[in-house]
Design an enzyme around this catalytic site. Structure first.
Site, PDB file in Angstrom:
ATOM      1  N   ASP A   1       0.809  -1.218   0.000  1.00 44.84           N
ATOM      2  CA  ASP A   1       0.000   0.000   0.000  1.00 44.84           C
ATOM      3  C   ASP A   1       0.841   1.266   0.000  1.00 44.84           C
ATOM      4  O   ASP A   1       2.055   1.223   0.138  1.00 44.84           O
ATOM      5  CB  ASP A   1      -0.941   0.005   1.214  1.00 44.84           C
TER       6      ASP A   1
ATOM      7  N   GLU B   1      -9.669  -2.331   5.438  1.00 49.42           N
ATOM      8  CA  GLU B   1     -10.332  -2.084   6.701  1.00 49.42           C
ATOM      9  C   GLU B   1     -11.555  -2.996   6.880  1.00 49.42           C
ATOM     10  O   GLU B   1     -12.048  -3.586   5.911  1.00 49.42           O
ATOM     11  CB  GLU B   1     -10.778  -0.613   6.768  1.00 49.42           C
TER      12      GLU B   1
ATOM     13  N   HIS C   1      -7.160  -5.082  10.262  1.00 49.29           N
ATOM     14  CA  HIS C   1      -6.887  -4.838   8.843  1.00 49.29           C
ATOM     15  C   HIS C   1      -5.555  -5.455   8.428  1.00 49.29           C
ATOM     16  O   HIS C   1      -4.633  -5.587   9.225  1.00 49.29           O
ATOM     17  CB  HIS C   1      -6.948  -3.345   8.493  1.00 49.29           C
TER      18      HIS C   1
ATOM     19  N   ASN D   1      -7.631  -3.163  14.375  1.00 53.97           N
ATOM     20  CA  ASN D   1      -8.991  -3.545  14.004  1.00 53.97           C
ATOM     21  C   ASN D   1      -9.011  -4.762  13.086  1.00 53.97           C
ATOM     22  O   ASN D   1     -10.045  -5.109  12.525  1.00 53.97           O
ATOM     23  CB  ASN D   1      -9.725  -2.371  13.348  1.00 53.97           C
TER      24      ASN D   1
END
Length: 246
Positions: A68, A144, A139, A137
């Site tokens: 990313d 996400e 990811h 979380n």
């Protein structure tokens, strides 16, 4: 199959993770490495640099694709992932610059950039090993929590929890980009091998939930339970604390 490699400390976990990458490269000198950023792989990169300088491993025929990049940050911005990769790995090993690949965070047309990056990944035949961290979380990359699992490279809106977690790298929270270009879950799952690095007590709950809870796009890392190859988890004692308790 999920294989958990226990380490007492984060430093030890980084060394063991580097050993996983080194094995792939030694067996296939022109391997395609899927690489990640953030604090989790730093120890691994430091050990790979040491190994390269000591003549234990060469990256001269290796190709890399990163997961990313932030939208809006130029390659020379000190918080861009391009800068991170050069500062922590590329500038210190014998990999060829033209063999390293990241999404372009300042592309005029993000959707066209996603398609370009998909083509780059496809042209390489997929990753021989994909390195992952895991977000608080769940990811992986910047995929996400969602209602569905993504497939290809996409433009992602970062959640507040991710922005909060990454704000430690910026002068203020307001400077943290709110979007990123990220390799999709489908592309991650197309790798031949996955190396997940988890460090610290803050990752303990989500690591246990991802590896032993329900498989759901609400916890993106849980999809690794369905990976057809080998998922190697390099984690320190603190990150494995909840798993050990249960």
């Amino acid at each position: 199959m999920i294989k958990i490699i226990y380490s007492k400390t984060a430093e030890e976990a980084g060394i063991k993770a580097a050993g996983v990458i080194a094995e792939v490269v030694k067996n296939k000198p022109d391997a395609v490495l899927g690489l990640a950023t953030g604090s989790s792989p730093l120890g691994m990169y430091a050990e790979l640099v040491r190994m390269n300088k000591a003549g234990e491993i060469s990256f001269k025929d290796v190709k890399s694709v990163n997961l990313d990049e932030y939208v809006g940050l130029t390659k020379d911005h000190d918080q861009s992932y391009s800068y991170f990769m050069h500062h922590n790995l590329f500038d210190h090993i014998d990999i060829k610059e033209e063999n390293t690949n990241l999404p372009n965070g300042v592309a005029e047309d993000p959707k066209a950039e996603c398609k370009r990056y998909d083509a780059v990944i496809e042209s390489m035949g997929g990753d021989d090993v994909q390195v992952l961290g895991i977000g608080n979380n769940g990811h992986i990359g910047f995929n996400e929590p969602s209602d569905v699992f993504s497939y290809g490279t996409g433009l992602v809106d970062l959640t507040d929890s991710t922005i909060d977690a990454n704000s430690r790298f910026f002068a203020t929270r307001d400077l943290v980009p709110t979007q990123a270009l990220s390799m999709g879950v489908g592309q991650i799952m197309a790798a031949k091998k996955i190396l997940l690095i988890a460090l610290g007590r803050g990752k303990a709950e989500i690591l246990e939930k991802s590896l032993f809870g329900d498989v759901t796009p609400k916890v993106p890392a849980s999809i690794l339970r369905f990976f057809k190859g080998e998922v190697v988890v390099c984690a320190d004692d603190e990150a494995l604390s909840v798993i050990k308790e249960k």
